[in-house]
Write a protein that holds these residues in place. Structure first.
Motif, PDB file in Angstrom:
ATOM      1  N   SER A 428       2.298  -1.044   1.873  1.00  0.00           N
ATOM      2  CA  SER A 428       2.684  -1.206   1.092  1.00  0.00           C
ATOM      3  C   SER A 428       1.641  -1.306   0.589  1.00  0.00           C
ATOM      4  O   SER A 428      -0.141  -1.181  -0.307  1.00  0.00           O
ATOM      5  CB  SER A 428       3.232  -1.278  -0.200  1.00  0.00           C
ATOM      6  OG  SER A 428       2.734  -1.422  -1.795  1.00  0.00           O
ATOM      7  N   ILE A 429       0.802  -3.219   1.145  1.00  0.00           N
ATOM      8  CA  ILE A 429      -0.180  -4.151   0.522  1.00  0.00           C
ATOM      9  C   ILE A 429      -1.095  -3.543   1.556  1.00  0.00           C
ATOM     10  O   ILE A 429      -2.714  -3.658   1.056  1.00  0.00           O
ATOM     11  CB  ILE A 429       0.280  -5.222   0.944  1.00  0.00           C
ATOM     12  CG1 ILE A 429       1.328  -6.056  -0.449  1.00  0.00           C
ATOM     13  CG2 ILE A 429      -1.629  -6.491   1.238  1.00  0.00           C
ATOM     14  CD1 ILE A 429       1.529  -7.463   0.620  1.00  0.00           C
ATOM     15  N   SER A 430      -1.197  -3.614   2.181  1.00  0.00           N
ATOM     16  CA  SER A 430      -2.352  -2.375   3.429  1.00  0.00           C
ATOM     17  C   SER A 430      -2.869  -1.566   3.151  1.00  0.00           C
ATOM     18  O   SER A 430      -4.488  -1.327   3.040  1.00  0.00           O
ATOM     19  CB  SER A 430      -1.490  -2.161   4.969  1.00  0.00           C
ATOM     20  OG  SER A 430      -1.804  -3.578   5.681  1.00  0.00           O
ATOM     21  N   TYR A 431      -2.085  -0.694   1.823  1.00  0.00           N
ATOM     22  CA  TYR A 431      -2.440   1.067   1.489  1.00  0.00           C
ATOM     23  C   TYR A 431      -3.347   0.288   0.225  1.00  0.00           C
ATOM     24  O   TYR A 431      -4.237   1.563   0.066  1.00  0.00           O
ATOM     25  CB  TYR A 431      -0.894   1.653   0.551  1.00  0.00           C
ATOM     26  CG  TYR A 431      -2.083   2.968   0.283  1.00  0.00           C
ATOM     27  CD1 TYR A 431      -1.664   4.387   1.117  1.00  0.00           C
ATOM     28  CD2 TYR A 431      -1.438   3.229  -0.914  1.00  0.00           C
ATOM     29  CE1 TYR A 431      -1.927   5.514   0.702  1.00  0.00           C
ATOM     30  CE2 TYR A 431      -2.290   3.991  -1.116  1.00  0.00           C
ATOM     31  CZ  TYR A 431      -2.151   5.282  -0.451  1.00  0.00           C
ATOM     32  OH  TYR A 431      -2.837   6.676  -1.159  1.00  0.00           O
ATOM     33  N   GLY A 432      -2.680  -0.713  -0.035  1.00  0.00           N
ATOM     34  CA  GLY A 432      -3.332  -0.552  -1.603  1.00  0.00           C
ATOM     35  C   GLY A 432      -4.997  -1.417  -1.192  1.00  0.00           C
ATOM     36  O   GLY A 432      -6.089  -1.761  -2.075  1.00  0.00           O
ATOM     37  N   ILE A 433      -5.083  -2.015  -0.122  1.00  0.00           N
ATOM     38  CA  ILE A 433      -6.455  -2.674  -0.004  1.00  0.00           C
ATOM     39  C   ILE A 433      -7.746  -1.721   0.784  1.00  0.00           C
ATOM     40  O   ILE A 433      -8.152  -1.786   0.051  1.00  0.00           O
ATOM     41  CB  ILE A 433      -6.287  -4.143   0.942  1.00  0.00           C
ATOM     42  CG1 ILE A 433      -5.297  -4.867   1.001  1.00  0.00           C
ATOM     43  CG2 ILE A 433      -7.134  -3.790   2.169  1.00  0.00           C
ATOM     44  CD1 ILE A 433      -4.714  -6.447   2.204  1.00  0.00           C
ATOM     45  N   VAL A 434      -7.028  -0.405   1.253  1.00  0.00           N
ATOM     46  CA  VAL A 434      -7.931   0.036   1.735  1.00  0.00           C
ATOM     47  C   VAL A 434      -8.182   0.974   0.342  1.00  0.00           C
ATOM     48  O   VAL A 434      -9.162   1.875   0.485  1.00  0.00           O
ATOM     49  CB  VAL A 434      -7.444   1.333   2.680  1.00  0.00           C
ATOM     50  CG1 VAL A 434      -7.980   2.739   2.994  1.00  0.00           C
ATOM     51  CG2 VAL A 434      -6.668   0.170   4.136  1.00  0.00           C
ATOM     52  N   GLU A 435      -7.482   1.734  -0.187  1.00  0.00           N
ATOM     53  CA  GLU A 435      -7.775   2.295  -1.211  1.00  0.00           C
ATOM     54  C   GLU A 435      -8.931   1.127  -2.694  1.00  0.00           C
ATOM     55  O   GLU A 435      -9.670   1.831  -3.283  1.00  0.00           O
ATOM     56  CB  GLU A 435      -6.633   2.297  -2.427  1.00  0.00           C
ATOM     57  CG  GLU A 435      -7.418   2.807  -4.284  1.00  0.00           C
ATOM     58  CD  GLU A 435      -5.256   3.321  -3.861  1.00  0.00           C
ATOM     59  OE1 GLU A 435      -4.562   2.871  -4.839  1.00  0.00           O
ATOM     60  OE2 GLU A 435      -5.382   4.635  -4.272  1.00  0.00           O
ATOM     61  N   GLN A 436      -8.173  -0.342  -2.542  1.00  0.00           N
ATOM     62  CA  GLN A 436      -9.976  -0.840  -2.872  1.00  0.00           C
ATOM     63  C   GLN A 436     -10.732  -0.619  -2.542  1.00  0.00           C
ATOM     64  O   GLN A 436     -11.817  -1.275  -3.301  1.00  0.00           O
ATOM     65  CB  GLN A 436      -8.648  -2.114  -3.567  1.00  0.00           C
ATOM     66  CG  GLN A 436      -8.023  -2.587  -4.277  1.00  0.00           C
ATOM     67  CD  GLN A 436      -7.258  -4.058  -4.516  1.00  0.00           C
ATOM     68  OE1 GLN A 436      -8.319  -4.807  -3.661  1.00  0.00           O
ATOM     69  NE2 GLN A 436      -6.106  -4.571  -5.319  1.00  0.00           N
ATOM     70  N   HIS A 437     -10.490  -0.531  -1.375  1.00  0.00           N
ATOM     71  CA  HIS A 437     -12.486  -0.425  -0.622  1.00  0.00           C
ATOM     72  C   HIS A 437     -12.675   0.483  -0.691  1.00  0.00           C
ATOM     73  O   HIS A 437     -13.716   0.731   0.214  1.00  0.00           O
ATOM     74  CB  HIS A 437     -12.155  -0.592   0.454  1.00  0.00           C
ATOM     75  CG  HIS A 437     -12.011  -2.655   1.231  1.00  0.00           C
ATOM     76  ND1 HIS A 437     -10.635  -3.195   0.702  1.00  0.00           N
ATOM     77  CD2 HIS A 437     -12.700  -3.205   1.291  1.00  0.00           C
ATOM     78  CE1 HIS A 437     -10.786  -4.766   0.580  1.00  0.00           C
ATOM     79  NE2 HIS A 437     -12.314  -4.215   1.449  1.00  0.00           N
TER      80      HIS A 437
END
Length: 467
Positions: A428-437
């Protein structure tokens, strides 16, 4: 419709006169009114009566539609949260809505006919409104004014008002419509929204950092073993240097005591001073190398565990993947095979620490997925370019992802691991980090076997070199 009704009434009156005249005369006249005339008269009367009934039904229908339209318009105006004022050409109030009445503390009956400028709180607002009302050729789109209204308690209320001209069917300017919203409420709502957004950003950063600490905990065993080698080497060299220092101290004491040259030469051979001096450079060099190795490992851990700043920089995704693989190798106890299917330097704009955390999470999840199968984990990694994006792909030889879980694996706190083995926050956190990028993280099952995770990130804009 009116001429038809008049002709119908005239026809009824003429027919009635003919019938009365025929009835008042004697038998010769009555014989003149034959059956055809009576039938024609009756038919005309029926037609006129039917037309009158149709007209009345149509009129009642139009009245009902007009009443419904009026009720709809009234309900819309009453439900508006913005204040509404309708003025005539002289600036006198003709109509208001409930929002304005509640704001100024007066009902529409009291306000009707009073000048709108009486509701304004300062001279600047009065001057702006008078200039707008004086424009007979105002723009159809209207003008936006910043006004100060007086509320029921006499306080000043800032309002952003849109002033639109009212035009009749002849194109004449007959008044003005002012629609405004108190800006104090907007500013308060904006401030609350901004505070909530900042709180959400802080909570997200803390959550990312907590997950990073959990990943760091899994690396402790491997890093401790990695640190043990250079530290042991440095410690052994320090002990040797300590012995050498004692020998040098004994020899220098004899020199300062002015011992005979023969005794000094014998002591030099006994303490192996020449051998010690020859060994010192390599001993110091090895000690510095071990210390530097320890420093590099500690700095790498510090960079990974530190809170990432908001600033973004150009990073090579291939180098980030190399660091992630390096730390994963040191953090797991079981060996695994890793194959680079393709590796192309791809520079993206973002946080190297956060992207490394994403890749470490994906690598660790892949190893965890293969572990229950009792097979040697085999990971295939590739980094390519595709349509302006850097594409990182990771494929494992595990059992794959169940179809019922494919749509939920990126949900917070969702995990298929046993209790105590996973928090359900990594993906979930990885998904959010990639989305922020500005990228995407997706998962699917491979055609042969295993799961495939794909990270797509926009390539960094290349700066043209100076000629």
């Amino acid at each position: 419709m009116a001429p038809e009704r008049l002709s119908a009434k005239k026809l009824l009156r003429e027919s009635s006169l003919e019938i009365d005249a025929a009835l008042d005369d004697d038998e010769p006249l009555q014989s003149a009114v034959d059956e055809a005339v009576w039938m024609d008269v009756i038919q005309k009367m029926d037609e006129v009566y039917s037309q009158l009934i149709d007209d009345e039904v149509e009129l009642e229908k139009k009245n009902a539609e007009l009443e419904q339209s009026q009720q709809f318009v009234f309900s819309v105006i009453s439900a508006m949260s913005d204040v509404l004022v309708v003025c005539d050409a002289q600036g006198r109030i003709e109509q208001t809505n409930a929002a304005l009445n509640d704001l100024v503390g007066r009902n529409e009956g009291v306000l009707r006919g009073t000048p709108f400028v009486d509701l304004l709180a300062d001279a600047d607002s009065v001057e702006r409104v008078r200039l707008v009302l004086a424009q007979t050729r105002a723009q159809r789109s209207g003008q936006v004014l910043e006004l100060q209204l007086l509320d029921a308690s006499g306080a000043h209320v800032p309002v952003d008002a849109n002033c639109t001209p009212r035009i009749d069917h002849n194109g004449r300017h007959v008044g003005t419509v002012l629609v405004g919203r108190p800006t104090a409420e907007l500013k308060r709502a904006y401030q609350e929204l901004r505070s909530a957004h900042e709180a959400l950003k802080r909570a997200q950063q803390q959550l990312i950092h907590s997950e990073k600490m959990a990943s760091l905990g899994r690396l402790v065993a491997g890093v401790a073993h990695e640190l043990n080698n250079p530290i042991s080497f440095v410690l052994g060299n320090v002990h040797a240097l300590d012995r050498y220092m004692q020998r040098l101290s004994s020899y220098l004491a004899a020199v300062h005591a002015h011992e005979p040259p023969a005794q000094l030469e014998a002591l030099r051979k006994k303490l192996r001073i020449d051998h010690m001096l020859a060994d010192l450079p390599s001993l110091i060099e090895g000690t510095m190398e071990g210390a530097q190795r320890t420093t590099d490992i500690v700095n790498g851990l510090k960079r990974f565990s530190a809170m990432d700043p908001d600033a973004r920089a150009s990073v090579d995704l291939a180098e980030v993947a190399e660091r992630a693989i390096h730390w994963i190798r040191k953090g797991v106890t079981t060996a695994f095979e890793l194959h680079w299917d393709e590796r192309v330097p791809c520079h993206v704009t973002g946080s190297g620490g956060q992207l490394q955390q994403v890749m470490m999470n994906l690598l660790q999840n892949a190893l965890d997925a293969v572990a229950p199968t009792q097979r040697v984990p085999v990971l295939h990694v590739s980094i390519t370019r595709r349509e302006g994006h850097a594409v990182f792909t990771l494929r494992d030889n595990g059992p794959g992802i169940a179809d019922v879980h494919l749509t939920r694996i990126f949900d917070p706190f969702f995990t298929t691991k046993p209790v105590g083995k996973g928090t359900g926050l990594g993906l979930s956190i990885s998904y959010g980090i990639v989305e922020q990028h500005g990228g995407t993280l997706s998962a699917q099952n491979a055609e042969q076997r295993g799961a495939v995770f794909t990270v797509e990130l926009p390539l960094a804009q290349e700066v043209p070199s100076a000629s």
